[in-house]
Design a protein around this motif. Structure first.
Motif, short mmCIF file in Angstrom:
data_model
loop_
_atom_site.label_atom_id
_atom_site.label_comp_id
_atom_site.label_asym_id
_atom_site.label_seq_id
_atom_site.Cartn_x
_atom_site.Cartn_y
_atom_site.Cartn_z
N PHE A 7 42.43 23.58 74.23
CA PHE A 7 41.75 24.60 73.44
C PHE A 7 42.68 25.13 72.35
N PHE A 8 43.91 25.46 72.74
CA PHE A 8 44.87 26.02 71.78
C PHE A 8 45.31 24.98 70.74
N ILE A 9 45.41 23.70 71.19
CA ILE A 9 45.74 22.63 70.24
C ILE A 9 44.63 22.52 69.19
N GLY A 10 43.36 22.56 69.64
CA GLY A 10 42.22 22.47 68.74
C GLY A 10 42.16 23.66 67.80
N LEU A 11 42.45 24.87 68.34
CA LEU A 11 42.44 26.08 67.54
C LEU A 11 43.51 26.01 66.45
N PHE A 12 44.69 25.50 66.80
CA PHE A 12 45.79 25.37 65.85
C PHE A 12 45.42 24.40 64.74
N PHE A 13 44.75 23.30 65.11
CA PHE A 13 44.35 22.29 64.14
C PHE A 13 43.35 22.86 63.14
N VAL A 14 42.35 23.58 63.63
CA VAL A 14 41.32 24.17 62.76
C VAL A 14 41.95 25.21 61.83
N THR A 15 42.84 26.03 62.39
CA THR A 15 43.49 27.07 61.60
C THR A 15 44.36 26.46 60.50
N SER A 16 45.08 25.39 60.84
CA SER A 16 45.95 24.73 59.87
C SER A 16 45.13 24.14 58.73
N CYS A 17 44.01 23.52 59.06
CA CYS A 17 43.15 22.90 58.04
C CYS A 17 42.57 23.96 57.11
N SER A 18 42.15 25.11 57.70
CA SER A 18 41.56 26.15 56.87
C SER A 18 42.60 26.79 55.96
N GLN A 19 43.86 26.83 56.43
CA GLN A 19 44.91 27.39 55.60
C GLN A 19 45.24 26.46 54.42
N LYS A 20 45.13 25.14 54.66
CA LYS A 20 45.44 24.18 53.61
C LYS A 20 44.35 24.14 52.55
N LYS A 21 43.10 24.45 52.97
CA LYS A 21 41.97 24.41 52.03
C LYS A 21 42.03 25.65 51.15
N GLN A 22 42.41 25.46 49.89
CA GLN A 22 42.58 26.58 48.98
C GLN A 22 41.27 26.93 48.28
N PRO A 23 41.06 28.23 48.02
CA PRO A 23 39.84 28.63 47.32
C PRO A 23 39.83 28.10 45.89
N ILE A 24 38.62 27.91 45.34
CA ILE A 24 38.49 27.43 43.97
C ILE A 24 38.98 28.51 43.02
N GLN A 25 39.89 28.13 42.13
CA GLN A 25 40.45 29.08 41.18
C GLN A 25 39.49 29.32 40.02
N GLY A 26 39.61 30.50 39.40
CA GLY A 26 38.82 30.79 38.21
C GLY A 26 38.46 32.26 38.10
N GLU A 27 38.52 32.74 36.86
CA GLU A 27 38.22 34.14 36.59
C GLU A 27 36.72 34.38 36.47
N THR A 28 35.98 33.34 36.06
CA THR A 28 34.54 33.44 35.86
C THR A 28 33.83 32.32 36.60
N GLU A 29 32.51 32.42 36.67
CA GLU A 29 31.72 31.37 37.32
C GLU A 29 31.89 30.04 36.59
N PHE A 30 31.94 30.08 35.26
CA PHE A 30 32.16 28.87 34.47
C PHE A 30 33.47 28.19 34.86
N GLN A 31 34.53 28.96 34.96
CA GLN A 31 35.84 28.41 35.31
C GLN A 31 35.85 27.85 36.73
N ARG A 32 35.26 28.57 37.66
CA ARG A 32 35.22 28.10 39.05
C ARG A 32 34.39 26.83 39.18
N ASN A 33 33.27 26.76 38.47
CA ASN A 33 32.43 25.56 38.52
C ASN A 33 33.17 24.36 37.95
N LEU A 34 33.90 24.58 36.85
CA LEU A 34 34.63 23.47 36.23
C LEU A 34 35.75 22.99 37.14
N ASN A 35 36.48 23.92 37.75
CA ASN A 35 37.55 23.54 38.67
C ASN A 35 37.00 22.82 39.90
#
Length: 203
Positions: A7-35
């Motif tokens: 369970f803890f191994i699986g939890l660590f794996f999910v947490t690590s993956c979510s940390q690596k997945k970075q949010p889409i950058q951008g100040e506006t919707e146009f910029q975020r969509n393009l990125n």
């Protein structure tokens, strides 16, 4: 005990993956969509090696001074023509009209076009293509100029937001065929808005 460990191994794996997945950058919707598009392997014009290290395009700070009100004068008697591109491809366009606006206490008039093939597609019936050059080209922005997507207004007044200016795909990958910006569509000021020249962002 073994189940708890898994369970803890699986939890660590999910947490690590979510940390690596970075949010889409951008100040506006146009910029975020393009990125978001540029990060998507199925849509991105980036070369594989560039997409691997891609963190986001670089934009000028959004500035309302580059949101202008333009007057549209249609030119209904124009004949279709083959627009030059960065390759041998010659797509058919027609000049739809001219837009006139004020920027930095100067008046400019630019031509707007319709892509004869694109206008037949659903959702693009009122699409206008505005390629333009300005004094940032070859320095802060792509040397070949940039593009804007517009829509045919109901009247003769339209809003042109240069904060939504973007680069041709061939600014990122020479395999693409991009319309060459007509010299007539030159704005003789520094338009510090929209997408900047492309540089691979690396950690």
């Amino acid at each position: 005990m073994k189940a708890i460990s898994l369970f803890f191994i699986g939890l660590f794996f999910v947490t690590s993956c979510s940390q690596k997945k970075q949010p889409i950058q951008g100040e506006t919707e146009f910029q975020r969509n393009l990125n978001s598009e540029f990060k998507d392997a199925s849509k991105s014009p980036l070369k594989k090696k560039d997409r691997k290290d891609f963190r986001g395009l670089e934009f000028f700070k959004v500035d309302s001074a580059y949101v202008v009100q333009a007057t549209l004068k249609t030119t209904p008697d124009e004949q279709p023509f083959k627009m030059k591109t960065t390759t041998d491809r010659l797509p058919e366009y027609v000049k739809y009209g001219e837009i006139t606006f004020n920027l930095e206490n100067e008046t400019f008039t630019l031509n707007v076009f319709r892509d004869l093939d694109l206008m037949k597609e659903e959702g693009f019936e009122d699409y206008l293509f505005l390629p333009f050059l300005d004094d940032t080209n070859g320095d802060e922005t792509y040397g070949g100029g940039r593009y804007l997507d517009l829509r045919i207004p109901e009247g003769d007044v339209m809003i042109v937001d240069f904060n939504k200016a973007y680069n041709p795909y061939c600014a990122y990958n020479e395999k693409y065929s991009c319309p060459i910006v007509p010299r007539d569509n030159y704005v003789g000021v520094n338009i510090k808005a929209g997408v900047k020249a492309f540089e691979v962002n690396r950690e």
